[in-house]
Design a protein around this motif. Structure first.
Motif, short mmCIF file in Angstrom:
data_model
loop_
_atom_site.label_atom_id
_atom_site.label_comp_id
_atom_site.label_asym_id
_atom_site.label_seq_id
_atom_site.Cartn_x
_atom_site.Cartn_y
_atom_site.Cartn_z
N ARG A 104 0.83 -1.21 0.00
CA ARG A 104 0.00 0.00 0.00
C ARG A 104 0.87 1.26 0.00
O ARG A 104 0.63 2.19 -0.78
N LEU A 105 1.89 1.29 0.83
CA LEU A 105 2.75 2.47 0.92
C LEU A 105 3.55 2.69 -0.36
O LEU A 105 3.76 3.83 -0.78
N LEU A 106 4.01 1.61 -0.98
CA LEU A 106 4.74 1.75 -2.24
C LEU A 106 3.83 2.28 -3.34
O LEU A 106 4.25 3.08 -4.18
N ASP A 107 2.56 1.85 -3.33
CA ASP A 107 1.60 2.36 -4.31
C ASP A 107 1.28 3.83 -4.05
O ASP A 107 1.17 4.62 -4.98
N GLU A 108 1.14 4.19 -2.77
CA GLU A 108 0.82 5.57 -2.41
C GLU A 108 1.99 6.53 -2.65
O GLU A 108 1.79 7.73 -2.76
N ALA A 109 3.19 5.99 -2.72
CA ALA A 109 4.38 6.84 -2.90
C ALA A 109 4.36 7.57 -4.23
O ALA A 109 5.03 8.59 -4.39
N GLU A 110 3.62 7.07 -5.19
CA GLU A 110 3.51 7.69 -6.51
C GLU A 110 4.86 7.99 -7.13
O GLU A 110 5.14 9.09 -7.60
N VAL A 111 5.72 6.99 -7.09
CA VAL A 111 7.05 7.11 -7.68
C VAL A 111 7.03 6.41 -9.04
O VAL A 111 6.52 5.30 -9.16
N ASP A 112 7.56 7.05 -10.04
CA ASP A 112 7.73 6.41 -11.34
C ASP A 112 9.05 5.65 -11.27
O ASP A 112 10.13 6.22 -11.45
N TRP A 113 8.96 4.36 -10.95
CA TRP A 113 10.15 3.55 -10.70
C TRP A 113 11.03 3.46 -11.93
O TRP A 113 12.26 3.44 -11.82
N HIS A 114 10.43 3.41 -13.11
CA HIS A 114 11.20 3.33 -14.35
C HIS A 114 12.02 4.61 -14.53
O HIS A 114 13.21 4.56 -14.86
N GLU A 115 11.39 5.76 -14.32
CA GLU A 115 12.09 7.03 -14.46
C GLU A 115 13.17 7.19 -13.40
O GLU A 115 14.26 7.70 -13.67
N LEU A 116 12.88 6.74 -12.17
CA LEU A 116 13.88 6.80 -11.10
C LEU A 116 15.10 5.95 -11.45
O LEU A 116 16.24 6.40 -11.30
N ALA A 117 14.86 4.73 -11.95
CA ALA A 117 15.97 3.86 -12.33
C ALA A 117 16.78 4.48 -13.47
O ALA A 117 18.01 4.43 -13.46
N ALA A 118 16.09 5.07 -14.44
CA ALA A 118 16.79 5.71 -15.57
C ALA A 118 17.64 6.88 -15.07
O ALA A 118 18.78 7.05 -15.52
N ASP A 119 17.11 7.64 -14.13
CA ASP A 119 17.84 8.78 -13.59
C ASP A 119 19.08 8.31 -12.82
O ASP A 119 20.17 8.87 -12.98
N ILE A 120 18.92 7.27 -12.01
CA ILE A 120 20.05 6.73 -11.24
C ILE A 120 21.13 6.21 -12.20
O ILE A 120 22.32 6.45 -12.01
N LEU A 121 20.70 5.51 -13.23
CA LEU A 121 21.63 4.97 -14.22
C LEU A 121 22.37 6.10 -14.93
O LEU A 121 23.59 6.04 -15.10
#
Length: 166
Positions: A104-121
């Motif tokens: 539930r908390l991960l869904d509520e975080a509203e993080v675009d995981w793909h974009e976050l991973a691309a940014d980290i990379l």
């Protein structure tokens, strides 16, 4: 010197012993803690299980300790530091947070995981590469940070397409 169970008048030259409640409140004053983490720290400090349980229960009733609030803070903090959902979920599990709450908390975080991973990379390695071994290193990096295999695959394969276009 043996640890006293209850606070009382200390012997000459000895510090007064704090109660489990006082110790836990001091820990919470510094940062949020999960109930499991507080219990472990109080146990290491020599407090008995019953005093620990009562102290944590009292702190929860007073609103000083809340596992949901702790978990929400941890999700926001770890996502802002570039960690993926699998790594965050594992850390929540280590703190005694249930799978349903974590989801539930991960869904509520509203993080675009793909974009976050691309940014980290992008920040870690810069531009794309066509080198197979380097792509493998980058993929392993993202997997260790807790990103899904599908996300990692799409990002590392996209790098090959971008490098071929150059």
């Amino acid at each position: 010197m043996p640890r006293r169970e209850r606070p009382g008048k200390p012997a000459k030259g000895e510090k007064p012993q704090r109660t489990a409640y006082d110790k836990a409140l001091g820990l919470l004053a510094r940062r949020e803690h999960s109930g499991r983490e507080l219990s472990r720290k109080l146990g290491q400090g020599g407090y008995d299980r019953q005093d620990t349980t009562e102290a944590i229960g009292r702190l929860g009733e007073q609103g000083y300790q809340d596992d949901d609030r702790f978990a929400s803070m941890l999700v926001r903090n770890r996502a802002s530091h570039g960690y993926g959902p699998a790594r965050i979920r594992a850390e929540l599990r280590n703190h005694g947070i249930g799978e349903a709450v974590a989801r539930r908390l991960l869904d509520e975080a509203e993080v675009d995981w793909h974009e976050l991973a691309a940014d980290i990379l992008r920040r870690r390695y810069g531009g794309p590469t066509a080198d197979y071994a380097e792509r493998g290193r980058r993929a392993q990096f993202l997997l260790r940070r807790g990103f899904a295999a599908a996300t990692v695959r799409s990002l590392t394969h996209a790098e090959v397409d971008d490098a071929a276009d150059d």
